[in-house]
Design a protein around this motif. Structure first.
Motif, PDB file in Angstrom:
ATOM      1  N   GLU A  14       6.961   0.116  -6.687  1.00 17.66           N
ATOM      2  CA  GLU A  14       7.150  -2.003  -6.727  1.00 17.66           C
ATOM      3  C   GLU A  14       7.562  -1.455  -4.968  1.00 17.66           C
ATOM      4  OE1 GLU A  14       5.933  -4.669  -8.264  1.00 17.66           O
ATOM      5  OE2 GLU A  14       5.834  -3.291  -9.558  1.00 17.66           O
ATOM      6  N   PHE A  15       8.014  -1.221  -4.585  1.00 16.81           N
ATOM      7  CA  PHE A  15       8.125  -0.304  -2.996  1.00 16.81           C
ATOM      8  C   PHE A  15       7.060   0.117  -2.354  1.00 16.81           C
ATOM      9  CE2 PHE A  15       8.850   3.740   0.229  1.00 16.81           C
ATOM     10  CZ  PHE A  15       9.650   2.677   1.040  1.00 16.81           C
ATOM     11  N   TRP A  16       6.420   0.726  -2.877  1.00 15.14           N
ATOM     12  CA  TRP A  16       5.014   1.053  -2.647  1.00 15.14           C
ATOM     13  C   TRP A  16       3.476   0.014  -2.241  1.00 15.14           C
ATOM     14  CZ3 TRP A  16       4.674   4.412   0.821  1.00 15.14           C
ATOM     15  CH2 TRP A  16       5.427   5.748   0.831  1.00 15.14           C
ATOM     16  N   GLY A  24      -0.782  -4.254   5.890  1.00 16.45           N
ATOM     17  CA  GLY A  24      -2.862  -4.282   5.498  1.00 16.45           C
ATOM     18  C   GLY A  24      -3.653  -2.818   5.032  1.00 16.45           C
ATOM     19  N   ILE A  25      -2.467  -1.870   4.170  1.00 17.10           N
ATOM     20  CA  ILE A  25      -3.183  -1.217   3.042  1.00 17.10           C
ATOM     21  C   ILE A  25      -3.496  -1.819   1.421  1.00 17.10           C
ATOM     22  CG2 ILE A  25      -2.734   1.528   2.124  1.00 17.10           C
ATOM     23  CD1 ILE A  25      -1.417   1.667   4.878  1.00 17.10           C
ATOM     24  N   SER A  26      -5.166  -1.804   1.207  1.00 17.33           N
ATOM     25  CA  SER A  26      -5.093  -2.667  -0.323  1.00 17.33           C
ATOM     26  C   SER A  26      -4.393  -1.405  -1.204  1.00 17.33           C
ATOM     27  CB  SER A  26      -7.131  -2.348  -0.197  1.00 17.33           C
ATOM     28  OG  SER A  26      -7.523  -1.081  -0.517  1.00 17.33           O
ATOM     29  N   SER A  27      -4.996  -1.817  -2.377  1.00 12.97           N
ATOM     30  CA  SER A  27      -3.973  -1.081  -3.406  1.00 12.97           C
ATOM     31  C   SER A  27      -5.103   0.143  -3.315  1.00 12.97           C
ATOM     32  CB  SER A  27      -4.871  -2.199  -4.767  1.00 12.97           C
ATOM     33  OG  SER A  27      -6.206  -2.103  -4.809  1.00 12.97           O
ATOM     34  N   GLU A  28      -6.135   0.526  -3.301  1.00 10.55           N
ATOM     35  CA  GLU A  28      -7.351   1.368  -2.545  1.00 10.55           C
ATOM     36  C   GLU A  28      -6.846   2.779  -1.325  1.00 10.55           C
ATOM     37  OE1 GLU A  28      -9.213   2.403  -5.320  1.00 10.55           O
ATOM     38  OE2 GLU A  28      -8.989   1.274  -6.348  1.00 10.55           O
ATOM     39  N   GLY A  29      -5.632   1.822  -0.971  1.00  9.90           N
ATOM     40  CA  GLY A  29      -5.564   3.008   0.127  1.00  9.90           C
ATOM     41  C   GLY A  29      -6.390   2.405   1.551  1.00  9.90           C
ATOM     42  N   GLN A  48      -3.694   9.351   6.812  1.00  8.98           N
ATOM     43  CA  GLN A  48      -4.690   8.854   6.908  1.00  8.98           C
ATOM     44  C   GLN A  48      -5.491  10.392   6.482  1.00  8.98           C
ATOM     45  OE1 GLN A  48      -5.977   7.201  10.063  1.00  8.98           O
ATOM     46  NE2 GLN A  48      -7.704   6.469   9.106  1.00  8.98           N
ATOM     47  N   ALA A  49      -5.739   9.933   5.295  1.00 14.74           N
ATOM     48  CA  ALA A  49      -6.446  11.083   4.769  1.00 14.74           C
ATOM     49  C   ALA A  49      -8.347  11.641   5.373  1.00 14.74           C
ATOM     50  CB  ALA A  49      -6.836  10.546   3.464  1.00 14.74           C
ATOM     51  N   ASP A  50      -8.596  12.910   5.278  1.00 11.93           N
ATOM     52  CA  ASP A  50     -10.124  12.595   5.779  1.00 11.93           C
ATOM     53  C   ASP A  50     -10.583  11.709   5.616  1.00 11.93           C
ATOM     54  OD1 ASP A  50      -8.961  15.502   6.994  1.00 11.93           O
ATOM     55  OD2 ASP A  50     -10.069  16.198   5.756  1.00 11.93           O
ATOM     56  N   ASP A  51     -10.740  11.129   5.087  1.00  5.87           N
ATOM     57  CA  ASP A  51     -12.002   9.960   3.907  1.00  5.87           C
ATOM     58  C   ASP A  51     -11.225   8.082   4.326  1.00  5.87           C
ATOM     59  OD1 ASP A  51     -10.030   9.299   2.433  1.00  5.87           O
ATOM     60  OD2 ASP A  51     -11.264   9.405   0.537  1.00  5.87           O
ATOM     61  N   GLU A  52     -10.782   8.565   5.364  1.00  7.31           N
ATOM     62  CA  GLU A  52      -9.864   7.368   6.461  1.00  7.31           C
ATOM     63  C   GLU A  52      -8.659   6.831   5.005  1.00  7.31           C
ATOM     64  OE1 GLU A  52     -10.071   6.364   9.379  1.00  7.31           O
ATOM     65  OE2 GLU A  52     -11.123   8.637   9.644  1.00  7.31           O
ATOM     66  N   PRO A  74      -6.043   3.622 -14.389  1.00  8.47           N
ATOM     67  CA  PRO A  74      -6.747   2.407 -13.512  1.00  8.47           C
ATOM     68  C   PRO A  74      -6.928   1.059 -14.696  1.00  8.47           C
ATOM     69  CG  PRO A  74      -8.528   4.035 -13.339  1.00  8.47           C
ATOM     70  CD  PRO A  74      -6.982   4.165 -14.749  1.00  8.47           C
ATOM     71  N   LYS A  75      -6.983   1.026 -15.795  1.00 10.26           N
ATOM     72  CA  LYS A  75      -6.830   0.249 -16.890  1.00 10.26           C
ATOM     73  C   LYS A  75      -5.565  -0.803 -16.289  1.00 10.26           C
ATOM     74  CE  LYS A  75     -10.085   2.065 -20.109  1.00 10.26           C
ATOM     75  NZ  LYS A  75      -9.796   2.876 -21.669  1.00 10.26           N
ATOM     76  N   GLU A  76      -4.451   0.153 -16.439  1.00 11.86           N
ATOM     77  CA  GLU A  76      -3.190  -0.716 -16.129  1.00 11.86           C
ATOM     78  C   GLU A  76      -2.525  -0.957 -14.359  1.00 11.86           C
ATOM     79  OE1 GLU A  76       0.311   1.265 -18.401  1.00 11.86           O
ATOM     80  OE2 GLU A  76      -1.579   2.296 -19.887  1.00 11.86           O
ATOM     81  N   SER A  77      -3.518  -0.214 -14.395  1.00 10.66           N
ATOM     82  CA  SER A  77      -2.481  -0.195 -12.739  1.00 10.66           C
ATOM     83  C   SER A  77      -4.020  -1.043 -11.792  1.00 10.66           C
ATOM     84  CB  SER A  77      -1.766   0.116 -12.484  1.00 10.66           C
ATOM     85  OG  SER A  77      -1.845   0.466 -10.726  1.00 10.66           O
ATOM     86  N   ASN A  78      -3.592  -1.916 -11.042  1.00 13.60           N
ATOM     87  CA  ASN A  78      -4.740  -1.661  -9.458  1.00 13.60           C
ATOM     88  C   ASN A  78      -4.525  -0.858  -8.289  1.00 13.60           C
ATOM     89  OD1 ASN A  78      -5.687  -3.860 -10.460  1.00 13.60           O
ATOM     90  ND2 ASN A  78      -4.724  -5.241  -9.117  1.00 13.60           N
ATOM     91  N   TYR A  79      -3.512  -0.034  -8.951  1.00 15.56           N
ATOM     92  CA  TYR A  79      -2.801   1.278  -7.410  1.00 15.56           C
ATOM     93  C   TYR A  79      -2.616   2.708  -7.812  1.00 15.56           C
ATOM     94  CZ  TYR A  79      -0.055  -2.641  -5.091  1.00 15.56           C
ATOM     95  OH  TYR A  79      -0.830  -4.034  -4.096  1.00 15.56           O
ATOM     96  N   SER A  80      -4.282   2.827  -9.496  1.00 12.30           N
ATOM     97  CA  SER A  80      -4.132   3.756 -10.150  1.00 12.30           C
ATOM     98  C   SER A  80      -4.250   4.945  -8.787  1.00 12.30           C
ATOM     99  CB  SER A  80      -4.426   4.322 -11.004  1.00 12.30           C
ATOM    100  OG  SER A  80      -5.926   3.227 -11.034  1.00 12.30           O
ATOM    101  N   ASN A  81      -5.575   4.423  -7.588  1.00 11.71           N
ATOM    102  CA  ASN A  81      -6.023   5.598  -6.827  1.00 11.71           C
ATOM    103  C   ASN A  81      -5.573   6.272  -5.706  1.00 11.71           C
ATOM    104  OD1 ASN A  81      -7.925   6.346  -8.632  1.00 11.71           O
ATOM    105  ND2 ASN A  81      -9.543   4.545  -7.682  1.00 11.71           N
TER     106      ASN A  81
END
Length: 100
Positions: A14-16, A24-29, A48-52, A74-81
């Motif tokens: 919940e904190f993250w 302004g960071i999406s659930s995909e980072g 910030q990773a090399d892929d931004e 991914p079936k349970e969380s939008n933040y899986s990645n």
């Protein structure tokens, strides 16, 4: 931050989610268009990773993997990645923290 055990990982998630929304960071980072002005300090909580992609500066720990599995599935969380898999540690043996 370190998120440990059942409650720590639930509260940590919940904190993250809140930090992602505030910065302004999406659930995909991925940085949202409205958050590109660079006036906040995302680097305090994320790197910030090399892929931004932005990845939380977090370690997730648990002996009973149910909560972490729900975060990374991914079936349970939008933040899986969102989290770096190298920073997730779970017991390799099935165990329960409940006393029966």
């Amino acid at each position: 931050g370190i998120n440990a055990e059942y409650g720590g990982n639930q509260i940590g998630m919940e904190f993250w989610k809140q930090l992602c929304a505030e910065h302004g960071i999406s659930s995909e980072g991925v940085l949202e268009d409205w958050a590109t002005d660079g006036t906040d300090r995302k680097d305090v909580f994320f790197y910030q990773a090399d892929d931004e992609h932005y990845i939380p500066r977090a370690v997730l720990l648990d002996l009973e993997p149910r909560v972490i599995n729900s975060i990374t599935n991914p079936k349970e969380s939008n933040y899986s990645n969102l989290f770096n898999p190298e920073n997730i540690y779970m017991s390799k043996h099935k165990s329960s923290t409940r006393n029966i």
